[in-house]
Design an enzyme around this catalytic site. Structure first.
Site, PDB file in Angstrom:
ATOM      1  N   TYR A 102      -1.293  -3.304  -6.932  1.00  0.00           N
ATOM      2  CA  TYR A 102      -0.858  -4.253  -5.909  1.00  0.00           C
ATOM      3  C   TYR A 102      -2.102  -4.327  -4.711  1.00  0.00           C
ATOM      4  O   TYR A 102      -2.484  -3.153  -4.300  1.00  0.00           O
ATOM      5  CB  TYR A 102       0.285  -3.956  -4.878  1.00  0.00           C
ATOM      6  CG  TYR A 102       1.106  -5.018  -4.340  1.00  0.00           C
ATOM      7  CD1 TYR A 102       1.783  -5.909  -4.974  1.00  0.00           C
ATOM      8  CD2 TYR A 102       0.601  -5.234  -3.066  1.00  0.00           C
ATOM      9  CE1 TYR A 102       2.445  -7.040  -4.300  1.00  0.00           C
ATOM     10  CE2 TYR A 102       1.336  -6.407  -2.432  1.00  0.00           C
ATOM     11  CZ  TYR A 102       2.096  -7.108  -2.861  1.00  0.00           C
ATOM     12  OH  TYR A 102       2.671  -8.305  -2.397  1.00  0.00           O
ATOM     13  N   LYS A 123      -9.637  -2.596   1.402  1.00  0.00           N
ATOM     14  CA  LYS A 123      -9.334  -1.397   2.415  1.00  0.00           C
ATOM     15  C   LYS A 123     -10.012  -0.297   1.875  1.00  0.00           C
ATOM     16  O   LYS A 123     -10.439   0.676   2.857  1.00  0.00           O
ATOM     17  CB  LYS A 123      -7.764  -1.055   2.335  1.00  0.00           C
ATOM     18  CG  LYS A 123      -6.876  -2.204   2.471  1.00  0.00           C
ATOM     19  CD  LYS A 123      -7.111  -2.798   4.053  1.00  0.00           C
ATOM     20  CE  LYS A 123      -5.939  -3.622   4.243  1.00  0.00           C
ATOM     21  NZ  LYS A 123      -6.413  -4.428   5.564  1.00  0.00           N
ATOM     22  N   HIS A 165     -10.868  -2.758  11.361  1.00  0.00           N
ATOM     23  CA  HIS A 165      -9.734  -3.700  10.642  1.00  0.00           C
ATOM     24  C   HIS A 165      -9.482  -4.907  11.449  1.00  0.00           C
ATOM     25  O   HIS A 165      -8.518  -4.758  12.480  1.00  0.00           O
ATOM     26  CB  HIS A 165      -8.688  -2.753  10.755  1.00  0.00           C
ATOM     27  CG  HIS A 165      -7.559  -3.386   9.824  1.00  0.00           C
ATOM     28  ND1 HIS A 165      -6.047  -2.858  10.155  1.00  0.00           N
ATOM     29  CD2 HIS A 165      -7.327  -4.127   8.650  1.00  0.00           C
ATOM     30  CE1 HIS A 165      -5.301  -3.589   9.310  1.00  0.00           C
ATOM     31  NE2 HIS A 165      -6.111  -4.438   8.362  1.00  0.00           N
ATOM     32  N   ARG A 176       2.599 -11.968  -0.736  1.00  0.00           N
ATOM     33  CA  ARG A 176       1.233 -12.338  -0.222  1.00  0.00           C
ATOM     34  C   ARG A 176       1.214 -13.613  -0.848  1.00  0.00           C
ATOM     35  O   ARG A 176       1.302 -13.920  -2.025  1.00  0.00           O
ATOM     36  CB  ARG A 176       0.435 -11.286  -0.568  1.00  0.00           C
ATOM     37  CG  ARG A 176       0.768  -9.816   0.200  1.00  0.00           C
ATOM     38  CD  ARG A 176      -0.164  -9.808   1.408  1.00  0.00           C
ATOM     39  NE  ARG A 176       0.337  -8.572   2.251  1.00  0.00           N
ATOM     40  CZ  ARG A 176      -0.276  -8.185   3.315  1.00  0.00           C
ATOM     41  NH1 ARG A 176      -1.512  -8.841   3.494  1.00  0.00           N
ATOM     42  NH2 ARG A 176       0.277  -7.176   3.603  1.00  0.00           N
ATOM     43  N   SER A 221      -1.559  -3.776   9.898  1.00  0.00           N
ATOM     44  CA  SER A 221      -1.004  -4.775   8.952  1.00  0.00           C
ATOM     45  C   SER A 221       0.131  -5.576   9.122  1.00  0.00           C
ATOM     46  O   SER A 221       1.092  -4.969   9.722  1.00  0.00           O
ATOM     47  CB  SER A 221      -1.098  -3.991   7.534  1.00  0.00           C
ATOM     48  OG  SER A 221      -2.104  -3.156   7.108  1.00  0.00           O
ATOM     49  N   ARG A 256       0.809  -1.172  -0.094  1.00  0.00           N
ATOM     50  CA  ARG A 256       0.127   0.032  -0.255  1.00  0.00           C
ATOM     51  C   ARG A 256       0.830   1.363   0.027  1.00  0.00           C
ATOM     52  O   ARG A 256       1.923   1.234   0.282  1.00  0.00           O
ATOM     53  CB  ARG A 256      -0.911  -0.120   1.200  1.00  0.00           C
ATOM     54  CG  ARG A 256      -2.117  -0.998   1.105  1.00  0.00           C
ATOM     55  CD  ARG A 256      -3.187  -0.755   2.457  1.00  0.00           C
ATOM     56  NE  ARG A 256      -2.510  -1.204   3.354  1.00  0.00           N
ATOM     57  CZ  ARG A 256      -1.930  -0.492   4.510  1.00  0.00           C
ATOM     58  NH1 ARG A 256      -1.930   0.932   4.496  1.00  0.00           N
ATOM     59  NH2 ARG A 256      -1.355  -1.107   5.453  1.00  0.00           N
ATOM     60  N   ASP A 304      -9.330 -10.003   8.400  1.00  0.00           N
ATOM     61  CA  ASP A 304      -8.578  -8.851   8.314  1.00  0.00           C
ATOM     62  C   ASP A 304      -9.665  -7.752   8.666  1.00  0.00           C
ATOM     63  O   ASP A 304      -9.479  -6.599   9.090  1.00  0.00           O
ATOM     64  CB  ASP A 304      -8.164  -8.555   6.862  1.00  0.00           C
ATOM     65  CG  ASP A 304      -7.569  -7.572   6.716  1.00  0.00           C
ATOM     66  OD1 ASP A 304      -6.679  -6.947   7.494  1.00  0.00           O
ATOM     67  OD2 ASP A 304      -7.560  -6.833   5.467  1.00  0.00           O
ATOM     68  N   ASN A 337      -2.716 -15.169  11.545  1.00  0.00           N
ATOM     69  CA  ASN A 337      -2.164 -16.295  12.410  1.00  0.00           C
ATOM     70  C   ASN A 337      -3.196 -16.404  13.849  1.00  0.00           C
ATOM     71  O   ASN A 337      -3.373 -17.479  14.275  1.00  0.00           O
ATOM     72  CB  ASN A 337      -0.735 -15.908  12.930  1.00  0.00           C
ATOM     73  CG  ASN A 337       0.450 -15.882  11.838  1.00  0.00           C
ATOM     74  OD1 ASN A 337       0.020 -16.424  10.664  1.00  0.00           O
ATOM     75  ND2 ASN A 337       1.467 -15.329  12.090  1.00  0.00           N
ATOM     76  N   CYS A 362       0.758  -7.665  11.481  1.00  0.00           N
ATOM     77  CA  CYS A 362       1.172  -7.915  13.027  1.00  0.00           C
ATOM     78  C   CYS A 362       0.371  -9.335  13.709  1.00  0.00           C
ATOM     79  O   CYS A 362       0.145  -9.214  14.686  1.00  0.00           O
ATOM     80  CB  CYS A 362       0.440  -6.927  13.952  1.00  0.00           C
ATOM     81  SG  CYS A 362       1.424  -5.157  13.565  1.00  0.00           S
TER      82      CYS A 362
HETATM   83  O1  SAT Z   1      -3.875  -3.520   2.154  1.00  0.00           O
HETATM   84  S1  SAT Z   1      -3.569  -4.738   1.829  1.00  0.00           S
HETATM   85  O2  SAT Z   1      -4.477  -5.395   1.359  1.00  0.00           O
HETATM   86  O3  SAT Z   1      -2.620  -4.575   0.462  1.00  0.00           O
HETATM   87  C1  SAT Z   1      -2.751  -5.286   2.934  1.00  0.00           C
HETATM   88  C2  SAT Z   1      -2.672  -4.733   4.425  1.00  0.00           C
HETATM   89  O4  SAT Z   1      -2.013  -3.805   4.425  1.00  0.00           O
HETATM   90  O5  SAT Z   1      -3.349  -5.296   5.354  1.00  0.00           O
HETATM   91 MN    MN Z   2      -5.188  -5.466   6.918  1.00  0.00          MN
END
Ligand code: SAT
Ligand code: MN
Length: 609
Positions: free
Chosen positions: A213, A222, A242, A387, A264, A71, A289, A270, A266
């Site tokens: 990307y 996002k 988020h 990714r 993001s 990003r 997410d 997981n 972190c």
């Molecule tokens: O924004 S992305 O989907 O590229 C990944 C992220 O920052 O969580």
């Molecule tokens: Mn994210």
């Protein structure tokens, strides 16, 4: 599908307008079928952009340009009419001016390419919490990712109906082709100064240009599900966050649903797919997410995962750290900026085994294999923000109810980030407003998920929403305070602040993390049932000595527990000073009084400690 299948006059007119502006060679309305996915993927393989992976059925590797790997927050804009409405944490451009600049860029930008129209739903089609979008793009990579990440096809057009609402999302890689020219296997994108990731919050519209990307280009994620959705949520009285969503089952078979906001890269993926280290407990995944939450008629908050896939960070994902994610990406997956092995598999740092033979790194360069699965910084075989895109229903621990249109009732919110000092393993807010305060002060080390010269430094990332809030962050804090007035304490989620990332003076992590985080989840589960397992401290409720299950933990990890579950008075006083001097003043009159009060209460509590 063809344009004549589109009955909604607004959608049709918009498609025609964009076609005229961007002048693509062809138009394609996406139906989201397997045949369509296969055809577009074949086009990517034929043009040299994608490599089929011999070792992973129906899976492909893409390599982006080094300038387009994450990003771009500095090129992400909230174009509200008034600058104040974008607030101090967003980049603002006047919408009229921005549209003028971007219209120039969009003019003829799809020459030599196909314009794809993707009707998609964020959330199960037909759920009262779901919303529809239409993305126009000139990237096959984007279409294929959107087919995995969202629900695409005619069913969405049917759900929108002849005059229903949708969020228009315009995307172009910003690389028109001259007559007879092709990409020759090179990732198409524009130069940094011509990249624009723009949200128009008053119009609920997204314009993205110049990047192919992730969050810059998959506009459902996002841009829509967070930046535009926060605006809708503010206006309609719900929450767009988020946050991962997980289902936690205790040894008695009782279930609670927990969401967690972490910046993001972190560990949301997981945590959402964790395999507990304590016997009898089970974690299943609803989302990794984003969470959209609305009040049910019972006064509880119900969450859905608006996505249908995972766009997870690859490096560090191993059998040990997240076996479920590897399983989810075993087939029908897309890999971006990973390394390629000689035998046609992907590889990345922290995958858990050294690669055999030579590799092609994420830049396409042949490199001799390493004896270990780590590389020196800057010389990684896989980009640190490489990714995998994988369908959620391929995840072995996906909860059976993950697509329940009602959503799941949430018992706890977690906030967290990468904090090497001060913030303990876990503490619980005393009440809703204290919890909102904890969300508002989240800080974290910046990760490779964003192109920034701040990587590694701690920055404030309130609610892990710093790059994702579509309006003034101070007003967003107020929205959270207001949500707490819509129900009663017994029905609202309890709020916790966790930190898996404490380090000792030598820079070693003091907590094993991953599956061992189940020990903290178990304590939180019991807290939600009002179990007497906590002590009241200056910063909130913390585990009573012995309340965290340590069975099976190493002696060193056990020995660290007192240090990471106590109040670091000096550290917190420094924290307060920073919030008072550098963080809260940014919000001016938009800062809710309740939060300023919470800061005073915390300072008093610490001084009286
Ligand atoms: O924004 S992305 O989907 O590229 C990944 C992220 O920052 O969580
Ligand atoms: Mn994210």
């Amino acid at each position: 599908m063809t344009i004549s299948d589109i009955k909604n006059a607004k959608i049709k007119a918009w498609i025609e307008e964009i076609e005229k502006l961007c002048t693509p060679d062809a138009l394609h309305i996406c139906d989201g079928t397997k045949e369509e996915y296969d055809t577009l993927m074949k086009k990517c393989v034929d043009s040299g952009l994608a490599t089929p992976l011999k070792k992973k059925p129906n899976s492909f590797l893409f390599r982006s340009l080094p300038s387009d790997v994450a990003r771009v927050e500095a090129r992400t804009f909230i174009a509200s009419r008034k600058e104040e409405d974008a607030g101090p944490t967003n980049h603002w451009i006047d919408p009229v001016e921005l549209k003028k600049t971007m219209t120039k860029l969009y003019t003829g930008c799809m020459k030599g390419r196909t314009m794809y129209v993707i009707p998609y739903s964020m959330g199960p089609v037909g759920s009262p919490i779901s919303k529809n979008g239409i993305e126009i793009t000139d990237s096959e990579y984007v279409v294929c990712n959107m087919i995995i990440m969202t629900r695409v096809g005619k069913k969405v057009l049917d759900a929108i109906g002849p005059d229903g609402d949708f969020v228009p999302c315009l995307h172009s890689v910003g690389k028109p082709l001259a007559e007879g020219e092709s990409d020759h296997g090179i990732w198409p994108c524009a130069d940094m100064e011509n990249k624009y990731i723009s949200q128009f919050p008053e119009e609920h519209t997204i314009w993205s240009y110049g990047s192919g990307y992730g969050g810059n280009a998959l506009l459902g994620k996002k841009c829509f599900a967070l930046r535009i959705a926060t605006v809708l949520a503010r206006d309609e009285g719900w929450l767009a966050e988020h946050m991962l969503i997980l289902k936690l089952t205790n040894p008695k078979g009782e279930v609670k649903y927990v969401t967690g906001a972490f910046p993001s890269a972190c560990g949301k993926t997981n945590l959402a797919m964790l395999i507990p280290k304590i016997p009898g407990w089970k974690v299943e995944t609803i989302g990794d997410d984003i969470a959209w939450m609305k009040f049910g008629s019972d006064g509880r908050l119900y969450a859905i995962n608006p996505e249908a896939g995972f766009f997870g960070v690859a490096p560090g994902t191993s059998e040990k750290s997240n076996k479920n994610a590897l399983e989810a990406a075993r087939e029908n997956a897309i890999f971006t900026n990973c390394a390629l092995t000689e035998d046609g598999d992907i590889w990345w740092e922290g995958i858990g085994y050294p690669a055999k033979g030579d590799l092609i790194d994420w830049k396409g360069i042949k490199r001799p294999a390493l004896p270990k699965d780590k590389s020196p910084k800057g010389e990684e075989f896989a980009h640190p923000n490489a990714r995998f895109t994988a369908p959620a229903n391929q995840c072995p621990c996906i909860a059976p109810e993950w697509e329940d249109p009602k959503g799941v009732p949430i018992s706890a919110f977690l906030f967290g980030g990468r904090r090497p000092s001060t913030v303990p393993l876990v503490h619980q807010a005393r009440d809703w407003n204290h919890g909102v305060f904890l969300g508002s002060i989240v800080g974290s080390e910046v990760t490779a998920a964003v192109i920034s010269d701040q990587v590694g430094q701690v920055r404030r990332d309130p609610f892990a929403m710093l790059p994702f809030c579509g309006y003034n962050m101070g007003d967003y804090f107020q929205h959270w305070i207001n949500i707490g007035k819509k129900s009663t304490a017994d029905k609202l989620p309890k709020i916790f602040y966790v930190n898996w990332f404490r380090k000792d003076d030598d820079g070693n992590f003091m907590w094993p993390g991953y599956g061992d985080n189940s020990r903290v989840l178990a304590w939180i589960f019991d807290r939600c049932d009002g179990k007497d397992n906590a002590v009241d401290t200056a910063i909130g409720y913390m585990p009573k000595p012995g309340a965290i299950n340590t069975e099976g933990l190493s002696e060193q990890d056990k020995a660290n527990i007192p240090a990471i579950t106590s109040v670091d008075k000096e550290g917190w006083l420094k924290e307060i000073k920073d919030i008072r001097e550098n963080h809260y003043p940014k919000f001016g009159k938009h800062l809710p009084k309740e939060l300023a009060d919470q800061l005073d209460i915390l300072e008093n509590n610490l001084k009286n400690m």
